[in-house]
Every structure is written in structure tokens, then in C-alpha cells.
Motif scaffolding. Structure first.
Motif, mmCIF file in Angstrom:
data_model
loop_
_atom_site.group_PDB
_atom_site.id
_atom_site.type_symbol
_atom_site.label_atom_id
_atom_site.label_comp_id
_atom_site.label_asym_id
_atom_site.label_seq_id
_atom_site.Cartn_x
_atom_site.Cartn_y
_atom_site.Cartn_z
ATOM 1 N N GLN A 135 23.932 41.736 39.376
ATOM 2 C CA GLN A 135 23.657 43.113 39.807
ATOM 3 C C GLN A 135 24.189 43.342 41.222
ATOM 4 O O GLN A 135 24.199 42.431 42.047
ATOM 5 C CB GLN A 135 22.152 43.402 39.812
ATOM 6 C CG GLN A 135 21.571 43.688 38.445
ATOM 7 C CD GLN A 135 20.156 44.233 38.543
ATOM 8 O OE1 GLN A 135 19.396 43.841 39.420
ATOM 9 N NE2 GLN A 135 19.811 45.123 37.628
ATOM 10 N N ALA A 157 23.233 45.816 44.416
ATOM 11 C CA ALA A 157 22.267 46.784 44.955
ATOM 12 C C ALA A 157 22.855 47.383 46.231
ATOM 13 O O ALA A 157 23.456 46.676 47.034
ATOM 14 C CB ALA A 157 20.951 46.095 45.276
ATOM 15 N N ASP A 162 24.210 48.958 40.678
ATOM 16 C CA ASP A 162 23.190 48.956 39.633
ATOM 17 C C ASP A 162 21.849 49.470 40.122
ATOM 18 O O ASP A 162 21.048 49.956 39.340
ATOM 19 C CB ASP A 162 23.014 47.522 39.109
ATOM 20 C CG ASP A 162 24.318 46.969 38.584
ATOM 21 O OD1 ASP A 162 24.780 47.453 37.543
ATOM 22 O OD2 ASP A 162 24.899 46.080 39.240
ATOM 23 N N THR A 163 21.596 49.317 41.404
ATOM 24 C CA THR A 163 20.317 49.774 41.935
ATOM 25 C C THR A 163 20.512 50.198 43.398
ATOM 26 O O THR A 163 21.426 49.711 44.068
ATOM 27 C CB THR A 163 19.235 48.665 41.802
ATOM 28 O OG1 THR A 163 17.986 49.191 42.215
ATOM 29 C CG2 THR A 163 19.561 47.442 42.631
ATOM 30 N N GLY A 219 18.090 54.333 39.378
ATOM 31 C CA GLY A 219 17.703 52.971 39.740
ATOM 32 C C GLY A 219 17.242 52.856 41.173
ATOM 33 O O GLY A 219 17.068 51.766 41.684
ATOM 34 N N GLN A 262 15.194 52.625 44.597
ATOM 35 C CA GLN A 262 13.891 52.128 44.994
ATOM 36 C C GLN A 262 13.654 52.617 46.406
ATOM 37 O O GLN A 262 14.398 52.273 47.314
ATOM 38 C CB GLN A 262 13.886 50.605 44.958
ATOM 39 C CG GLN A 262 14.299 50.050 43.594
ATOM 40 C CD GLN A 262 14.484 48.546 43.636
ATOM 41 O OE1 GLN A 262 13.781 47.828 44.332
ATOM 42 N NE2 GLN A 262 15.429 48.060 42.878
#
Lengths: 230, 281
Positions: free
Chosen positions: B99, B101, B258-259, B275, B277
């Protein structure tokens, strides 16, 4: 051992490439020696030793400051703190010895009547103390200017303080001055013994100081937990 | 941007969108042939590389991406104060193997601080970070030695992992080449341009083969081609199962990750990327 030697080698390479700085650093001991040469040889040799100490500790200060941002990532790359500070110290001691050789030969060429074994011991003490001393200042003071000013203050105090006074023993380069007196004035063995003992003790204390600061600064933080790859 | 640059950017876009390697090679070759035989500006003939890649993806589909692996980095409840000023409050991020981020946010919102906490370079006032595997970190600037050559940097970093000199130099040069840089010269780091110096910085961070790679705006000073190569390399690392955290302020790249961890203190519109946060509740 390979990691330690690699850091030492890179320190050596970096310093030897700073040719301009090195030349200026070499100029100081030479000036110190020549400026007192006509009056009293003993003073001239003691100034020379102080100049060597100044040159090596300044080089150590610059090397430590320059490595400040690199060291944390080397730590992540697998180095432990002792690889970094001992490797750097080893490189600096090597540079110091290289710098000391022409200044050891200078009084010899000048035809001075000295105990040359004593001069060699004083040079070793000067270099031995200077590398961890410069590194410790570099580790405690993050900017070169502050570090250089502090070094200048210490060297000036060392130069002006009464060597017979009890306060003189607290200055880092007292050992080389004491041994130089033995070498130049052909005094009794006590000067040599005191000087060597002081040199060893100060070097050991400074190395421990550098180790303590580096271990704190480059420590594994408690909030970070490492797990093996699952 | 000439035809070669356009084709390179187009290939990177296809790779980024997980178009199968054979299919991507075929499509790029077709586009190259078309440009060679028909001539013309690729921007006029095909449009922007990104847009054309989107059209291709719609038409031929994509290869299934590898499923994200186990958690490699978990930062929980990170709070950091400088004096009375709270820079980070309860920031949380989880990144799995495979992933990418992105950590985003306004200037001074604590992006670099968050990354430095994840790397263990500074301590938070509260919170914990768990890392599975080896960490690599690339700072925003600095982190290189002015009076060393690129090869010497590779030897120095490689020795930390017990690598011999030859393999370390070779690995460094290969990684640098992926960023379009031939690193084997005799130029001191202080004489490298800002962008090339960042390539050295980035290469050093990947040299120890980290499982978790933390990148603090590593593309400062990169030209367009290198920037494309950079994201291309991140995709390759992701596909190789690495967990990557990249601090960025370039929001147009968020579809490549991805995030997202947004550290901006207040969200005026409530917008968060898919995605996302949030770091400031």
C-alpha cells in the motif's frame, strides 16, 4: 567492525577533501610556533601543541556538525550509536596524527634541544583529547558558530591561565602543556607522569561524554515498537 | 514535452493504473508507431497522457492488483506538542504491505513531524508506533554528506546492512537509474543540483531494502520526467510488497495512493479523499 571502519574511512575522506579548511587549520599551530620562536622555545612549543589541539578539535566540531542529519538515517540503516561516534573519532584521531607529524618534525628541523619522546607524547595527548573534545562540543551545540566560539574561549583560557594554579588542571589540554615542560625544560619525571595521567583521564572522560550524548540522541524511542516481518 | 516524454508518462500512467505489463507494452508500442508514422504532437493526437491512459483502461481493463498484505506500520493516537502549541492531535495511520499512504495537510500542520515520529527520530507526547520489518526514511532535505561521492554514500548505507562495497555500489546505481540518474560519477554531493541531490537521498532510503518506506516530500527539485519516474518507482515498490508513506502537498496525485491521512486541523468542506484517515478529529 566493518561498520566502524567504514564510518572512520568516510570521515577521513570528508576531512581530507576540505583542503581549504585544513590548510587554515594547519596555519594556526605554525603561527603559534613562529610568533614566540624568538623569545622562549618552551613557550613556542607549548603554543604549538595548543595550536594542534585547536586544529583537531575544530575539525572534529565541523565533522560532528556536518554529520548531524546523516546519523539518524544511518542508525535506521543498521548502525548502532557506538559505530557512529567511535568510527568518527577513529577517523579524527587519524587525521590528527597526520596533522601532528609535520609539527613534531618542526622543532627537530629547527634544531631545538628537546626530549623528543616527550614531544611525541605531548602531541599524542593533544590529538587524543582534541578529537572527543571537538565532538562533544559539536554534539552539544548544533551550530558551528557557537561551537567555534566556545572552542576559542577554551583555548584562550588554556593559554592565559596560570599553569601552576589548581584551575589549570580542569582545562582539557593541561596534559600536553605539562609534558611539554618535561620535554623542553628537562624537568623531573613527575611532570611527565602527571601529564600522561591527566591526558588519559581527560580523553576517557570526553569519550564517555560523547558516548552518553550520542546514545541519548540516537536512542531507540520508547513509542516505537519493532516487530519481525510476518 | 516531446513524444518520448509523452510516451514515458503514458507508460507510467498505465503502470500506475495496473494495466497488465504485456498489454501496456503493446499499447505504448502502438501509440509510438502511430506518432512515428503519422507525426504530430501527441498532446493533440492523443491528449494528456493521464486522460488517454484512462480511456485505455476503460477499453481493456486492468490486471487485478495484489491484495494488501499484513499491517506493516500502525501509528496510533500520535500527539505532539511544542510548548503550548499542539502540532499533532491523536493522528492515526495504518499501512499494509503493498500500500501507498499519503500524508497531506497545510504548511505547519505536522506532516514532517508525524513522519519523524514514525521513523523514531523524535518522540511523541502521546501515542505509539508499531513497525513490522525494516524502516527506510528519506528526509525533505539534508541527510547527505557534502564531501562524499554518491558511490561513497551507497557504501556507507550498505555497510549498515553488512553489504560489501561492490554490491552496495551496484545496488545504489541501479536504484538511481530507475530515477533517470547515472550515479557513478566523481561529483561530490555538494556539487549536485537540488533535484539530483534528492535523487541521492531517495536512493539511499531504498538501498537497505526497507519493508516500510517513509518519504518526506522527496521530489523537491525533480523535473517532470523524474517526477513521473518517482511515482513509477513507488508503484514498483508497492507491487513488491513494500508499505510506503509519502508526505505530499500535491493533491493531484492522491488517486495514485491507497490511503490518505489528512492532518489539516479543520475540514471546512468535510472533504476527504477515499480511504482518508483524519488526524484531527
Amino acid at each position: 567492525m566493518n561498520r566502524l571502519l567504514t564510518v572512520a574511512e568516510m570521515t577521513l575522506r570528508e576531512l581530507l577533501r576540505r583542503r581549504g579548511v585544513l590548510l587554515l587549520l594547519l596555519l594556526m599551530p605554525l603561527t603559534f610556533y613562529l610568533i614566540r620562536r624568538d623569545s622562549y622555545l618552551g613557550q613556542s612549543v607549548r603554543s604549538l601543541l595548543l595550536g594542534v589541539g585547536w586544529a583537531v578539535s575544530t575539525a572534529a566540531l565541523f565533522a560532528t556538525t556536518a554529520a548531524r542529519e546523516l546519523e539518524p538515517r544511518l542508525r535506521l540503516a543498521g548502525y548502532r550509536p557506538h559505530h557512529l561516534y567511535l568510527g568518527r573519532m577513529l577517523g579524527l584521531w587519524t587525521v590528527g596524527l597526520v596533522v601532528a607529524v609535520p609539527f613534531f618534525l618542526l622543532p627537530m628541523i629547527d634544531g631545538a634541544n628537546l626530549r623528543y619522546a616527550g614531544l611525541a607524547a605531548a602531541m599524542l595527548c593533544s590529538v587524543g583529547v582534541a578529537a572527543p573534545f571537538g565532538m562533544l562540543i559539536g554534539a552539544l551545540l548544533p551550530r558551528e558558530l557557537e561551537g567555534t566560539l566556545l572552542l576559542l574561549t577554551v583555548v584562550t583560557v588554556q593559554m592565559l591561565i596560570d599553569p601552576a594554579g589548581s584551575g589549570a588542571k580542569l582545562t582539557p589540554f593541561w596534559s600536553s602543556r605539562e609534558i611539554a615542560t618535561w620535554a623542553v625544560d628537562h624537568t623531573d619525571q613527575g611532570y611527565l607522569d602527571r601529564g600522561l595521567l591527566h591526558g588519559l583521564a581527560v580523553t576517557a572522560l570526553l569519550v564517555l561524554g560523547v558516548a552518553a550524548v550520542a546514545s541519548v540522541r540516537l536512542r531507540r524511542r520508547r513509542h516505537l515498537r519493532h516487530l519481525p516481518v510476518s | 514535452m516531446n513524444s518520448d516524454d509523452w510516451l514515458r508518462a503514458f507508460a507510467a500512467e498505465l503502470h500506475q493504473r495496473r494495466v497488465g505489463a504485456d498489454a501496456a507494452r503493446h499499447v505504448v508500442a502502438e501509440a509510438a508507431t502511430h506518432l512515428r508514422e503519422g507525426g504530430g504532437d501527441p498532446w493533440v493526437v492523443f491528449g494528456p497522457p493521464r486522460q488517454y491512459a484512462g480511456v485505455i483502461v476503460e477499453s481493456i481493463g486492468t490486471a487485478p492488483g495484489p491484495r494488501p498484505g499484513p499491517v506493516r506500520l500502525h501509528a496510533q493516537g500520535i500527539t505532539k506538542r511544542y510548548g503550548r502549541r499542539t502540532v499533532l492531535r491523536d493522528a492515526t495511520l495504518t499501512v499494509r504491505a503493498g500500500q501507498i499512504a499519503a500524508v497531506i495537510g497545510a504548511n505547519g500542520c505536522g506532516k514532517s513531524t508525524f513522519l519523524r515520529i514514525c521513523a523514531g527520530l523524535i518522540s511523541p507526547d502521546d501515542g505509539a508506533v508499531t513497525v513490522s520489518g525494516r524502516l527506510g526514511y528519506c528526509p525533505q532535505s539534508g541527510g547527505t554528506a557534502d564531501f562524499l561521492l554518491a558511490d561513497e554514500h551507497f557504501v556507507l548505507v550498505g555497510a549498515g546492512q553488512g553489504m560489501a562495497r561492490g554490491p552496495a555500489r551496484r545496488a545504489g546505481r541501479v536504484a538511481a537509474r530507475q530515477l533517470g540518474w547515472e550515479a557513478g560519477g566523481d561529483v561530490l554531493a555538494r556539487h549536485l543540483s537540488g533535484g539530483t541531490r534528492q535523487k541521492l537521498n531517495l536512493t539511499m532510503s531504498t538501498l537497505s531494502d526497507p519493508d516500510v518506506l517513509l518519504l518526506d516530500e522527496p521530489y523537491q527539485g525533480f523535473d517532470q520526467g523524474t517526477y513521473v519516474n518517482f511515482w513509477d518507482q513507488l508503484s514498483r515498490l508497492r507491487d513488491a510488497g513494500k508499505a510506503i508513506v509519502v508526505v505530499t502537498h500535491l493533491l493531484n496525485q492522491l488517486d495514485r495512493v491507497d490511503t490518505v491521512l489528512d492532518l489539516t486541523p479543520a475540514q471546512p468542506s468535510g472533504w476527504l479523499a477515499p480511504g482518508a484517515q483524519g488526524g484531527h478529529p
